[in-house]
Design a protein around this motif. Structure first.
Motif, PDB file in Angstrom:
ATOM      1  N   UNK A   5      25.526  41.041  48.127  1.00 13.74           N
ATOM      2  CA  UNK A   5      26.660  41.141  47.218  1.00 13.74           C
ATOM      3  C   UNK A   5      26.313  40.328  45.985  1.00 13.74           C
ATOM      4  N   UNK A   6      25.916  41.017  44.941  1.00 14.88           N
ATOM      5  CA  UNK A   6      25.320  40.387  43.773  1.00 14.88           C
ATOM      6  C   UNK A   6      26.357  40.285  42.651  1.00 14.88           C
ATOM      7  N   UNK A   7      26.773  39.076  42.343  1.00 12.70           N
ATOM      8  CA  UNK A   7      27.731  38.836  41.270  1.00 12.70           C
ATOM      9  C   UNK A   7      26.973  38.523  39.985  1.00 12.70           C
ATOM     10  N   UNK A   8      26.975  39.432  38.988  1.00 10.10           N
ATOM     11  CA  UNK A   8      26.247  39.180  37.748  1.00 10.10           C
ATOM     12  C   UNK A   8      26.930  38.161  36.835  1.00 10.10           C
ATOM     13  N   UNK A   9      28.178  37.787  37.168  1.00 11.09           N
ATOM     14  CA  UNK A   9      28.846  36.705  36.458  1.00 11.09           C
ATOM     15  C   UNK A   9      28.334  35.373  37.010  1.00 11.09           C
ATOM     16  N   UNK A  10      28.455  34.308  36.230  1.00  8.36           N
ATOM     17  CA  UNK A  10      27.922  33.017  36.684  1.00  8.36           C
ATOM     18  C   UNK A  10      28.974  32.138  37.357  1.00  8.36           C
ATOM     19  N   UNK A  11      30.187  32.655  37.562  1.00  9.41           N
ATOM     20  CA  UNK A  11      31.269  31.866  38.155  1.00  9.41           C
ATOM     21  C   UNK A  11      31.252  31.986  39.681  1.00  9.41           C
ATOM     22  N   UNK A  12      30.953  30.874  40.341  1.00  8.19           N
ATOM     23  CA  UNK A  12      30.866  30.864  41.806  1.00  8.19           C
ATOM     24  C   UNK A  12      32.202  31.230  42.451  1.00  8.19           C
ATOM     25  N   UNK A  13      33.301  30.827  41.838  1.00 13.53           N
ATOM     26  CA  UNK A  13      34.608  31.130  42.422  1.00 13.53           C
ATOM     27  C   UNK A  13      34.839  32.636  42.510  1.00 13.53           C
ATOM     28  N   UNK A  14      34.309  33.394  41.563  1.00 12.24           N
ATOM     29  CA  UNK A  14      34.433  34.852  41.626  1.00 12.24           C
ATOM     30  C   UNK A  14      33.618  35.415  42.775  1.00 12.24           C
ATOM     31  N   UNK A  15      32.438  34.852  43.013  1.00 17.85           N
ATOM     32  CA  UNK A  15      31.613  35.298  44.143  1.00 17.85           C
ATOM     33  C   UNK A  15      32.357  35.091  45.451  1.00 17.85           C
ATOM     34  N   UNK A  16      33.005  33.948  45.584  1.00 20.31           N
ATOM     35  CA  UNK A  16      33.758  33.680  46.817  1.00 20.31           C
ATOM     36  C   UNK A  16      34.917  34.665  46.964  1.00 20.31           C
ATOM     37  N   UNK A  17      35.594  34.985  45.871  1.00 16.35           N
ATOM     38  CA  UNK A  17      36.685  35.955  45.929  1.00 16.35           C
ATOM     39  C   UNK A  17      36.164  37.338  46.327  1.00 16.35           C
ATOM     40  N   UNK A  18      35.078  37.743  45.726  1.00 14.92           N
ATOM     41  CA  UNK A  18      34.467  39.034  46.042  1.00 14.92           C
ATOM     42  C   UNK A  18      34.054  39.097  47.513  1.00 14.92           C
ATOM     43  N   UNK A  19      33.457  38.026  47.998  1.00 11.27           N
ATOM     44  CA  UNK A  19      32.981  37.991  49.386  1.00 11.27           C
ATOM     45  C   UNK A  19      34.141  38.062  50.372  1.00 11.27           C
ATOM     46  N   UNK A  20      35.236  37.391  50.052  1.00 11.92           N
ATOM     47  CA  UNK A  20      36.405  37.443  50.946  1.00 11.92           C
ATOM     48  C   UNK A  20      36.944  38.859  51.045  1.00 11.92           C
ATOM     49  N   UNK A  21      37.018  39.534  49.915  1.00  9.27           N
ATOM     50  CA  UNK A  21      37.511  40.904  49.928  1.00  9.27           C
ATOM     51  C   UNK A  21      36.572  41.819  50.700  1.00  9.27           C
ATOM     52  N   UNK A  22      35.274  41.679  50.466  1.00  9.49           N
ATOM     53  CA  UNK A  22      34.284  42.510  51.158  1.00  9.49           C
ATOM     54  C   UNK A  22      34.335  42.296  52.664  1.00  9.49           C
ATOM     55  N   UNK A  23      34.481  41.054  53.082  1.00  5.13           N
ATOM     56  CA  UNK A  23      34.446  40.724  54.507  1.00  5.13           C
ATOM     57  C   UNK A  23      35.575  41.391  55.290  1.00  5.13           C
ATOM     58  N   UNK A  24      36.664  41.735  54.610  1.00  7.63           N
ATOM     59  CA  UNK A  24      37.806  42.333  55.304  1.00  7.63           C
ATOM     60  C   UNK A  24      37.510  43.721  55.857  1.00  7.63           C
ATOM     61  N   UNK A  25      36.506  44.409  55.290  1.00  5.91           N
ATOM     62  CA  UNK A  25      36.256  45.790  55.709  1.00  5.91           C
ATOM     63  C   UNK A  25      34.858  46.018  56.284  1.00  5.91           C
ATOM     64  N   UNK A  26      34.001  45.021  56.256  1.00  5.61           N
ATOM     65  CA  UNK A  26      32.629  45.230  56.711  1.00  5.61           C
ATOM     66  C   UNK A  26      32.546  45.374  58.230  1.00  5.61           C
ATOM     67  N   UNK A  27      31.722  46.291  58.721  1.00  4.16           N
ATOM     68  CA  UNK A  27      31.479  46.383  60.164  1.00  4.16           C
ATOM     69  C   UNK A  27      30.872  45.083  60.691  1.00  4.16           C
ATOM     70  N   UNK A  28      31.052  44.859  61.982  1.00  3.88           N
ATOM     71  CA  UNK A  28      30.610  43.600  62.578  1.00  3.88           C
ATOM     72  C   UNK A  28      29.101  43.410  62.532  1.00  3.88           C
ATOM     73  N   UNK A  29      28.354  44.505  62.442  1.00  3.33           N
ATOM     74  CA  UNK A  29      26.896  44.382  62.458  1.00  3.33           C
ATOM     75  C   UNK A  29      26.287  44.208  61.068  1.00  3.33           C
ATOM     76  N   UNK A  30      27.123  44.000  60.058  1.00  2.57           N
ATOM     77  CA  UNK A  30      26.639  43.812  58.692  1.00  2.57           C
ATOM     78  C   UNK A  30      26.741  42.344  58.301  1.00  2.57           C
ATOM     79  N   UNK A  31      25.626  41.782  57.861  1.00  4.18           N
ATOM     80  CA  UNK A  31      25.593  40.399  57.375  1.00  4.18           C
ATOM     81  C   UNK A  31      25.714  40.430  55.859  1.00  4.18           C
ATOM     82  N   UNK A  32      26.732  39.765  55.327  1.00  2.00           N
ATOM     83  CA  UNK A  32      26.955  39.742  53.889  1.00  2.00           C
ATOM     84  C   UNK A  32      26.212  38.563  53.267  1.00  2.00           C
TER      85      UNK A  32
END
Length: 251
Positions: A5-32
């Motif tokens: 999950x590649x955040x082209x912005x330099x703000x770490x807080x946005x990466x954490x927000x993106x990762x939280x949203x992604x984690x809600x739908x990812x299958x269990x066998x996928x490592x983010x």
């Protein structure tokens, strides 16, 4: 499966927000594997910034090569998406394209809702590139401004809900565009009379599906790998990838 999950912005807080949203739908066998750009802009908001971010995207993909099976470019204007598909041997998805494709299956017309009018020209060019103008109802933004880029979803929740209600009169699917409002769609869905789409969820699920359908990604026709070419001044990993040299790194 390992999903970058590649955040082209330099703000770490946005990466954490993106990762939280992604984690809600990812299958269990996928490592983010979340990754934040180390150069560029706190938040990309223009064509010029997107061009610079696109180069950073290619650098990060090259530097991480061999450590992931598919990648998501987690900025709504999809900087570097076509170039990444042309250069790398695995599936790469973008938030805007993935959300638009999902919207086509969920309604007749879709619209973008975002937090700043400054983003509109760049975002709407993605609709033109995808050839979806006949299904597009426009971009809607609140009149209110924001303070911290890391707190847009909280600061602007009320005006964004009002904007979604206004957009719902023109479109039956609303795409909430911009990394700062990742995850907001699921929080306000009961307050808006339209289908709300979170681009992060759409893009990560598309990346997983593409990996299972075609692990090598796009590599024929217009996305055939370009001939190897030497370069100067590029980061070593990207220079090696463009030169056709093996840059993969074992775990």
């Amino acid at each position: 499966m390992r999903l970058l999950l590649l955040n082209p912005n330099t703000t770490e807080a946005l990466t954490r927000r993106l990762a939280r949203s992604a984690a809600e739908v990812l299958p269990a066998d996928v490592v983010l594997l979340p990754l934040t750009a180390n150069r560029g802009f706190p938040y990309i908001s223009s064509r010029a910034e997107a061009q610079i971010a696109g180069a950073a995207v290619l650098e990060m993909l090259a530097e991480q090569e061999g450590r992931f099976d598919a990648a998501v470019i987690a900025a709504f204007g999809d900087p570097g998406l076509s170039a990444a598909r042309e250069l790398f041997d695995l599936p790469v998805t973008g938030l805007c394209e993935a959300a638009m494709l999902a919207a086509l299956a969920l309604g007749q017309r879709f619209a973008f809702v975002t937090f700043s009018p400054r983003l509109t020209p760049w975002y709407e060019e993605q609709v033109t590139r995808a050839g979806l103008g006949s299904r597009f109802a426009g971009t809607f933004t609140p009149d209110a401004g924001f303070g911290s880029i890391a707190a847009v979803a909280e600061e602007m929740r009320v005006p964004l809900v009002k904007t979604c209600r206004r957009a719902a009169a023109r479109a039956d699917v609303l795409i909430l565009g911009g990394a700062p409002i990742a995850g907001l769609a699921s929080e306000i869905t009961e307050e808006v009379p339209a289908v709300l789409l979170d681009p992060v969820k759409a893009a990560v699920l598309q990346a997983v599906s593409l990996h299972r359908l075609r692990p090598t990604g796009a590599d024929r026709g217009s996305f055939a790998r370009p001939p190897a070419k030497e370069s100067s001044g590029l980061v070593p990993a990207l220079a090696c990838r463009i030169a056709g040299k093996d840059t993969s790194k074992p775990d």
